[in-house]
Enzyme design. Sequence first.
Site, PDB file in Angstrom:
ATOM      1  N   ASP A  10       0.878  -1.181   0.000  1.00 18.23           N
ATOM      2  CA  ASP A  10       0.000   0.000   0.000  1.00 18.23           C
ATOM      3  C   ASP A  10       0.912   1.227   0.000  1.00 18.23           C
ATOM      4  O   ASP A  10       2.131   1.106   0.198  1.00 18.23           O
ATOM      5  CB  ASP A  10      -0.873  -0.021   1.274  1.00 18.23           C
ATOM      6  CG  ASP A  10      -1.766   1.220   1.403  1.00 18.23           C
ATOM      7  OD1 ASP A  10      -2.356   1.632   0.388  1.00 18.23           O
ATOM      8  OD2 ASP A  10      -1.863   1.783   2.508  1.00 18.23           O
ATOM      9  N   SER A  11       0.296   2.391  -0.161  1.00 17.66           N
ATOM     10  CA  SER A  11       1.071   3.636  -0.062  1.00 17.66           C
ATOM     11  C   SER A  11       1.642   3.826   1.335  1.00 17.66           C
ATOM     12  O   SER A  11       2.593   4.579   1.515  1.00 17.66           O
ATOM     13  CB  SER A  11       0.155   4.822  -0.375  1.00 17.66           C
ATOM     14  OG  SER A  11      -0.900   4.877   0.578  1.00 17.66           O
ATOM     15  N   TYR A  42      -0.805   8.528  -1.912  1.00 19.53           N
ATOM     16  CA  TYR A  42      -0.945   8.304  -3.353  1.00 19.53           C
ATOM     17  C   TYR A  42      -2.129   9.108  -3.916  1.00 19.53           C
ATOM     18  O   TYR A  42      -2.182   9.405  -5.097  1.00 19.53           O
ATOM     19  CB  TYR A  42      -1.242   6.825  -3.638  1.00 19.53           C
ATOM     20  CG  TYR A  42      -0.057   5.881  -3.662  1.00 19.53           C
ATOM     21  CD1 TYR A  42       1.251   6.309  -3.448  1.00 19.53           C
ATOM     22  CD2 TYR A  42      -0.274   4.514  -3.929  1.00 19.53           C
ATOM     23  CE1 TYR A  42       2.306   5.409  -3.484  1.00 19.53           C
ATOM     24  CE2 TYR A  42       0.777   3.614  -3.972  1.00 19.53           C
ATOM     25  CZ  TYR A  42       2.069   4.058  -3.742  1.00 19.53           C
ATOM     26  OH  TYR A  42       3.101   3.157  -3.794  1.00 19.53           O
ATOM     27  N   GLY A  43      -3.089   9.397  -3.023  1.00 18.08           N
ATOM     28  CA  GLY A  43      -4.387   9.907  -3.459  1.00 18.08           C
ATOM     29  C   GLY A  43      -4.362  11.130  -4.346  1.00 18.08           C
ATOM     30  O   GLY A  43      -5.234  11.316  -5.179  1.00 18.08           O
ATOM     31  N   CYS A  73      -4.617  -1.441  -1.728  1.00 17.68           N
ATOM     32  CA  CYS A  73      -4.749   0.002  -1.949  1.00 17.68           C
ATOM     33  C   CYS A  73      -5.698   0.229  -3.125  1.00 17.68           C
ATOM     34  O   CYS A  73      -5.427  -0.247  -4.237  1.00 17.68           O
ATOM     35  CB  CYS A  73      -3.369   0.562  -2.263  1.00 17.68           C
ATOM     36  SG  CYS A  73      -3.372   2.320  -2.634  1.00 17.68           S
ATOM     37  N   ASN A  74      -6.781   0.938  -2.872  1.00 14.51           N
ATOM     38  CA  ASN A  74      -7.741   1.211  -3.949  1.00 14.51           C
ATOM     39  C   ASN A  74      -7.127   2.132  -5.005  1.00 14.51           C
ATOM     40  O   ASN A  74      -7.355   1.965  -6.203  1.00 14.51           O
ATOM     41  CB  ASN A  74      -8.983   1.888  -3.362  1.00 14.51           C
ATOM     42  CG  ASN A  74      -9.732   0.980  -2.415  1.00 14.51           C
ATOM     43  OD1 ASN A  74     -10.657   0.300  -2.808  1.00 14.51           O
ATOM     44  ND2 ASN A  74      -9.323   0.958  -1.154  1.00 14.51           N
ATOM     45  N   THR A  75      -6.335   3.103  -4.544  1.00 12.53           N
ATOM     46  CA  THR A  75      -5.757   4.093  -5.463  1.00 12.53           C
ATOM     47  C   THR A  75      -4.743   3.425  -6.395  1.00 12.53           C
ATOM     48  O   THR A  75      -4.727   3.680  -7.607  1.00 12.53           O
ATOM     49  CB  THR A  75      -5.082   5.228  -4.659  1.00 12.53           C
ATOM     50  OG1 THR A  75      -5.953   5.617  -3.594  1.00 12.53           O
ATOM     51  CG2 THR A  75      -4.785   6.420  -5.539  1.00 12.53           C
ATOM     52  N   GLU A 151      -1.617   7.646   9.118  1.00 13.24           N
ATOM     53  CA  GLU A 151      -0.167   7.403   9.056  1.00 13.24           C
ATOM     54  C   GLU A 151       0.509   7.782  10.384  1.00 13.24           C
ATOM     55  O   GLU A 151       1.459   7.142  10.802  1.00 13.24           O
ATOM     56  CB  GLU A 151       0.472   8.203   7.911  1.00 13.24           C
ATOM     57  CG  GLU A 151       0.152   7.669   6.519  1.00 13.24           C
ATOM     58  CD  GLU A 151       0.771   6.311   6.232  1.00 13.24           C
ATOM     59  OE1 GLU A 151       1.961   6.108   6.527  1.00 13.24           O
ATOM     60  OE2 GLU A 151       0.056   5.437   5.692  1.00 13.24           O
ATOM     61  N   CYS A 183     -10.975   3.420   0.843  1.00 18.50           N
ATOM     62  CA  CYS A 183      -9.515   3.570   0.968  1.00 18.50           C
ATOM     63  C   CYS A 183      -9.124   2.718   2.156  1.00 18.50           C
ATOM     64  O   CYS A 183      -9.821   2.724   3.190  1.00 18.50           O
ATOM     65  CB  CYS A 183      -9.175   5.040   1.217  1.00 18.50           C
ATOM     66  SG  CYS A 183      -7.492   5.319   1.819  1.00 18.50           S
ATOM     67  N   THR A 184      -8.021   1.971   2.030  1.00 17.62           N
ATOM     68  CA  THR A 184      -7.699   0.992   3.071  1.00 17.62           C
ATOM     69  C   THR A 184      -7.252   1.632   4.387  1.00 17.62           C
ATOM     70  O   THR A 184      -7.164   0.947   5.410  1.00 17.62           O
ATOM     71  CB  THR A 184      -6.628   0.011   2.572  1.00 17.62           C
ATOM     72  OG1 THR A 184      -5.502   0.757   2.072  1.00 17.62           O
ATOM     73  CG2 THR A 184      -7.172  -0.879   1.476  1.00 17.62           C
ATOM     74  N   HIS A 185      -6.955   2.924   4.367  1.00 17.45           N
ATOM     75  CA  HIS A 185      -6.656   3.601   5.636  1.00 17.45           C
ATOM     76  C   HIS A 185      -7.913   3.797   6.493  1.00 17.45           C
ATOM     77  O   HIS A 185      -7.834   3.853   7.713  1.00 17.45           O
ATOM     78  CB  HIS A 185      -6.038   4.981   5.372  1.00 17.45           C
ATOM     79  CG  HIS A 185      -4.604   4.945   4.935  1.00 17.45           C
ATOM     80  ND1 HIS A 185      -4.211   4.535   3.685  1.00 17.45           N
ATOM     81  CD2 HIS A 185      -3.464   5.284   5.596  1.00 17.45           C
ATOM     82  CE1 HIS A 185      -2.888   4.622   3.593  1.00 17.45           C
ATOM     83  NE2 HIS A 185      -2.415   5.080   4.733  1.00 17.45           N
TER      84      HIS A 185
HETATM   85  N1  DGL Z   1      -4.733   3.344   1.169  1.00 23.05           N
HETATM   86  C1  DGL Z   1      -4.859   3.778  -0.154  1.00 23.05           C
HETATM   87  C2  DGL Z   1      -6.182   3.452  -0.804  1.00 23.05           C
HETATM   88  O1  DGL Z   1      -6.752   2.440  -0.484  1.00 23.05           O
HETATM   89  C3  DGL Z   1      -4.232   5.085  -0.588  1.00 23.05           C
HETATM   90  C4  DGL Z   1      -4.235   6.233   0.323  1.00 23.05           C
HETATM   91  C5  DGL Z   1      -3.293   7.315  -0.152  1.00 23.05           C
HETATM   92  O2  DGL Z   1      -2.088   7.096  -0.105  1.00 23.05           O
HETATM   93  O3  DGL Z   1      -3.781   8.370  -0.582  1.00 23.05           O
HETATM   94  O4  DGL Z   1      -6.657   4.144  -1.644  1.00 23.05           O
END
Ligand code: DGL
Length: 262
Positions: A10-11, A42-43, A73-75, A151, A183-185
């Site tokens: 993931d990011s 990453y977003g 990570c979805n992004t 984070e 988003c996985t966060h």
């Molecule tokens: N956790 C990531 C996701 O699922 C990306 C979050 C990020 O880095 O912006 O999209």
Amino acid sequence: MNEAPVGVFDSGVGGLSVLREIRQLLPTESLLYVADSGFVPYGEKPPELICQRSRAIAEFLLAQGAKALVLACNTATAAAVADLRAHFPVPIIGMEPAVKPATLATRSGVVGVLATTGTLRSARFAALLDRFAGSVKVVTQPCPGLVECVERGELSGPQVNALLARYTQPLLEAGCDTLILGCTHYPFLRPALRQLLPSHVHLVDTGAAVARQLRARLAELDALAQGPAQPTRLWSSGDATALERVLPLLWEGNATAESLSV
Ligand code: DGL
């Protein structure tokens, strides 16, 4: 080959919400995890850069012997899963916001999606809506700032609550009774969200579904591990000490993190 590890990335720390589900469902699998913390978030970054990063990390994980990769990570999935699948001959599991289950669950006919700008702008997300939204109204909300809180290990408190209130208010006003954590966060913010949202609002995410998908792919290839699993190895492309500091909260107390330069 079956005892080879599964590589997950993931990011940053968000993918640990998926790693938890994988470990719970597949306790005999050895796991490797890369947090691309040097490049988080990453977003808001261009898809080309995310694609480059994803390739480099995939190469690293494969060099460690990974038998399958999970883009937790979805992004990164939106930007890079097609490219990775075209380049690497291992099973690659991606993830996308849970639009299908949410449209089945809603009673009000209005679903909200909390996700990164990159995910919401992607062609993959547009295709997902075309495929599954049907007559359900889907309202989207980018959430800059939330990833940075997670984070830092900041899962509650005034700043997180203010951001969550700002991002969920328009969705509630639109009549959403189901919110997708795209988003996985964000699953790490469930307790804070639950405190903030009316009890009829349902939260959905895809971590458990990704773990099931991984199990199905490995089973199909007869590549499930017998175990016992090796200790999970974690890397950060940013500050490994910062990752270690939040691991007790998001993963396990005694876990250590290694530095990675790719
Ligand atoms: N956790 C990531 C996701 O699922 C990306 C979050 C990020 O880095 O912006 O999209």
